[in-house]
Design an enzyme around this catalytic site. Structure first.
Site, PDB file in Angstrom:
ATOM      1  N   THR A 358      -8.226  -1.796  92.936  1.00 38.46           N
ATOM      2  CA  THR A 358      -7.491  -2.494  91.883  1.00 38.46           C
ATOM      3  C   THR A 358      -8.410  -3.221  90.920  1.00 38.46           C
ATOM      4  O   THR A 358      -8.118  -3.304  89.722  1.00 38.46           O
ATOM      5  CB  THR A 358      -6.501  -3.492  92.510  1.00 38.46           C
ATOM      6  OG1 THR A 358      -5.692  -2.808  93.455  1.00 38.46           O
ATOM      7  CG2 THR A 358      -5.606  -4.110  91.447  1.00 38.46           C
ATOM      8  N   ASP A 394     -21.413  -7.005  98.750  1.00 39.89           N
ATOM      9  CA  ASP A 394     -21.048  -5.597  98.753  1.00 39.89           C
ATOM     10  C   ASP A 394     -20.315  -5.308  97.448  1.00 39.89           C
ATOM     11  O   ASP A 394     -19.451  -6.089  97.027  1.00 39.89           O
ATOM     12  CB  ASP A 394     -20.142  -5.280  99.942  1.00 39.89           C
ATOM     13  CG  ASP A 394     -19.647  -3.844  99.914  1.00 39.89           C
ATOM     14  OD1 ASP A 394     -20.469  -2.948 100.144  1.00 39.89           O
ATOM     15  OD2 ASP A 394     -18.440  -3.632  99.663  1.00 39.89           O
ATOM     16  N   ASP A 396     -17.968  -2.700  95.405  1.00 39.50           N
ATOM     17  CA  ASP A 396     -17.032  -1.601  95.638  1.00 39.50           C
ATOM     18  C   ASP A 396     -16.489  -1.127  94.288  1.00 39.50           C
ATOM     19  O   ASP A 396     -15.399  -1.493  93.864  1.00 39.50           O
ATOM     20  CB  ASP A 396     -15.898  -2.084  96.544  1.00 39.50           C
ATOM     21  CG  ASP A 396     -15.024  -0.943  97.043  1.00 39.50           C
ATOM     22  OD1 ASP A 396     -15.064   0.131  96.424  1.00 39.50           O
ATOM     23  OD2 ASP A 396     -14.305  -1.141  98.023  1.00 39.50           O
ATOM     24  N   GLU A 398     -15.019   1.675  92.096  1.00 39.96           N
ATOM     25  CA  GLU A 398     -14.295   2.931  92.215  1.00 39.96           C
ATOM     26  C   GLU A 398     -13.781   3.393  90.847  1.00 39.96           C
ATOM     27  O   GLU A 398     -12.683   3.027  90.472  1.00 39.96           O
ATOM     28  CB  GLU A 398     -13.145   2.767  93.200  1.00 39.96           C
ATOM     29  CG  GLU A 398     -13.610   2.311  94.589  1.00 39.96           C
ATOM     30  CD  GLU A 398     -12.475   2.173  95.594  1.00 39.96           C
ATOM     31  OE1 GLU A 398     -11.417   2.788  95.421  1.00 39.96           O
ATOM     32  OE2 GLU A 398     -12.655   1.419  96.552  1.00 39.96           O
ATOM     33  N   TYR A 466     -12.406   8.996 103.807  1.00 38.10           N
ATOM     34  CA  TYR A 466     -10.983   9.007 104.145  1.00 38.10           C
ATOM     35  C   TYR A 466     -10.215   9.096 102.834  1.00 38.10           C
ATOM     36  O   TYR A 466     -10.810   9.082 101.749  1.00 38.10           O
ATOM     37  CB  TYR A 466     -10.580   7.754 104.936  1.00 38.10           C
ATOM     38  CG  TYR A 466     -11.208   6.470 104.454  1.00 38.10           C
ATOM     39  CD1 TYR A 466     -10.801   5.860 103.266  1.00 38.10           C
ATOM     40  CD2 TYR A 466     -12.226   5.856 105.181  1.00 38.10           C
ATOM     41  CE1 TYR A 466     -11.372   4.679 102.822  1.00 38.10           C
ATOM     42  CE2 TYR A 466     -12.802   4.686 104.745  1.00 38.10           C
ATOM     43  CZ  TYR A 466     -12.378   4.093 103.560  1.00 38.10           C
ATOM     44  OH  TYR A 466     -12.954   2.933 103.115  1.00 38.10           O
TER      45      TYR A 466
END
Length: 624
Positions: A358, A394, A396, A398, A466
């Site tokens: 998001t 970290d 992330d 996307e 996944y």
């Protein structure tokens, strides 16, 4: 599936149930928690003959409204909990709520207090709010089984107090409780079991075994009876007991990384807290935690959820060390609980993860000034209030130079530019990692960015192996969402863990900097008649929080695995078809990861596991 239409990653962020200091406004209703996510069990309340409840429509914007209920204690003793029930006419409903757990049955709506706002002192009031839709007004209001105006329910007295519980069969992680029955003029319906003052179970008999406890820890128990109209009687006298064992945790063996994601929104509808890592045995088996998520906006790292992160007050029974937060302590919330966790399990390292599905849209702007972005992230992670909690960051994103929820055009070098800036700022003594795509197809997302070059600055990659396939393809074909290897009939070549790992190695990423991803959930379709993969479907299977996705802890009993394909389990039950990993398939995947020389594994996310942490255990055992 075409390579320019990405599979959805399991990086959900709902606008959670919040405290009164941060209301969900009308403009955010499209991002609110799905109503199913609010279904939970709060402590049922005693019949309140000395309290009132009043309703106010706070605002109305045409297509929806904000409502508020206020409970006032008009008696002389404190309320320990409260429940409000009311009717809405057809066409009027609650869509999202805060400061209460709200459920419905037909047109009847029920709101129950959360763990932190159930106690109401004499003369005091407590409110909760919600966003709704429709023109109707509430009718038939009841507060704790009585009329909301404070009048009593005639002809029915509350039950007596049960006998003081006794304890037996005490182990490191469990204790059995027994008590003598309460009496009631109309009959006793069930009993609430209280641990350290908070309800942990409701049972119909007079015994209960509490499992998932921590070795060498003190607990206090009491019980309370409820009659046939849900009136609660007095609480019994309490009994204290210490579990056996204790004396420190056993650090995970070997040198492999066993990392899991902890989501800040999990403390709301999922009721999953840092302490669950202890009671499930997970904390002793993991090496790292990624705390998800911080936001990326305006070119900076920012707080994701201030209430859950550092403001939520924890009661003693919810706290890692059994000590309640005080109103004036400088740090509360998940950050303080993680601090307590690290004190008990000093082998665990915690990283603050930014972005996710998001909130990845801000990375493109941020990397335009990578040094400033890195500085903002460093300043936030190393804030003096919680600097000791975190061991690194970290990222992330996307996805760099590809499409996720939005499309990025920063160019192939953007990921390396960001990684280099972060490493320069955070230095050699902090961890700097990234969660990355597992799209190993030709010309796919791995090919779109310089992951090989960026790996020089990252300690490791969490490869999201996944969500390759799911019910966003509503008619199928059914396929495992986390295949380890390819198989005949796979819908998209390159969408496997083996393909992703091979491609990243070919781009120069060292094997030890690659972690294999494990989803603690399944993805599923409905309208499926074929048991084997490759069947047609009519849509997404029902799920607790969202259609097409369900936690492993639910699926293992509601739809047990009926076969395996490409190293992943699948299940066909009724017309539903699910795929998910089990302890057995995780064991096989860990053996494969070791054979590839990978640095370890990671999981998304802890709350999908069972209460005894069987999936984390499978990862830990498989990496030995």
């Amino acid at each position: 599936m075409s390579t320019d239409t990405p599979p959805r990653r399991s990086r959900f962020r709902w606008i959670p149930l919040r405290s009164g200091r941060s209301k969900v406004i009308a403009g955010l209703t499209a991002l609110a928690v799905p109503f199913a996510a609010m279904v939970g069990l709060a402590t049922p309340a005693a019949a309140a003959t000395s309290a009132t409840a009043t309703y106010t429509k706070k605002s109305d914007w045409g297509s929806g409204f904000e409502g508020q209920w206020t409970v006032k204690n008009t008696g002389t003793t404190a309320l320990s909990s409260w429940t409000i029930e009311w009717d809405y006419p057809a066409g009027t409903r609650v869509n999202s709520a805060w400061d209460a757990t709200v459920t419905s049955s037909g047109n009847r709506w029920t709101a129950k207090n959360l763990g932190w706002n159930g106690t109401v002192a004499p003369g005091a009031s407590v409110s909760f709010g919600f966003n709704g839709s429709g023109p109707g007004a509430p009718t038939g209001c009841k507060l704790n089984g009585a009329s909301c105006d404070g009048s009593t329910v005639p002809g029915d007295n509350p039950p007596t107090a049960p006998g003081t519980p006794t304890t037996s069969d005490v182990t490191n992680t469990s204790v059995k409780l027994s008590w003598s029955a309460a009496t009631d003029d109309k009959g006793v319906k069930n009993y609430d079991v209280l641990r350290n003052g908070a309800k942990i179970a409701t049972v119909t008999g007079t015994t209960y075994t509490n499992t998932g406890l921590t070795a060498g820890t003190d607990y206090t128990y009491a019980v309370q009876a409820r009659d046939t109209i849900d009136q609660l009687g007095p609480i019994s006298a309490s009994v204290s007991v210490r579990t056996t064992g204790g004396g420190g945790e056993e650090p995970p063996p070997g040198d492999k990384i066993n990392l899991g994601y902890f989501t800040n929104w999990g403390v709301y509808g999922r009721n999953y807290h840092v302490k669950n890592l202890v009671t499930s045995g997970t904390a002793a088996k993991i090496t790292h935690i990624n705390y998800a998520f911080g936001n990326v906006q305006g070119g900076k790292c920012t707080i994701g959820d201030s209430y859950a992160d550092y403001d939520k007050a924890y009661t003693a029974d919810q706290s890692v060390d059994g000590k309640a937060d005080t109103w004036d302590q400088p740090l509360r919330g998940n950050f303080n609980q993680l601090r307590k966790l690290k004190a008990q399990y000093p082998h665990i390292k915690v990283l603050w993860s930014f972005g996710g599905w998001t909130w990845s849209g801000g990375f493109g702007q941020a990397v335009q000034n990578p040094a400033a972005f890195a500085q903002s992230c460093y300043d936030l992670v190393e804030d003096p209030r919680w600097a000791d909690v975190f061991d690194g960051i970290d990222l992330d994103w996307e996805y760099p130079n590809a499409c996720g929820l939005t499309c990025d055009t920063s160019g192939p070098a953007a990921i390396k530019t960001m990684a280099d800036a972060m490493r320069a700022k955070f230095g050699p003594n902090n961890l700097v990692t990234a969660a990355i795509t597992a799209d190993g197809s030709s010309g796919g997302k791995i090919d779109a960015a310089d992951y090989g070059g960026a790996a020089q600055s990252f300690d490791w990659y969490n490869v999201m192996t996944y969500d390759f396939f799911g019910a966003w393809a509503a008619k199928g074909p059914t396929a495992p969402h986390s295949p380890l290897t390819s198989y005949t009939g796979i819908p998209q070549q390159g969408f496997t863990s083996a393909d992703a790992i091979a491609k990243l190695k070919a781009k120069g990423v060292p094997a030890k900097k690659l972690l294999l991803g494990i989803g603690f959930y399944g993805r599923g379709w409905t309208g499926v008649t074929q048991a084997a993969p490759g069947g047609t479907a009519t849509g997404a299977a029902p799920g607790t929080y969202e259609a097409g996705i369900e936690d492993y802890k639910v699926l293992k009993s509601t739809c047990p695995a009926t076969g395996t394909i490409a190293g992943t389990a699948y299940a066909h039950c009724g017309t539903n078809w699910w795929s998910y990993d089990t302890p057995a398939t995780i064991g096989s995947k860990m053996a494969w990861a070791k054979s590839q020389g990978l640095g370890g594994a990671f999981s998304w996310e802890f709350s999908g596991d069972t209460t005894n942490g069987e999936l984390v255990s499978a990862i830990s055992n498989g990496l030995k």
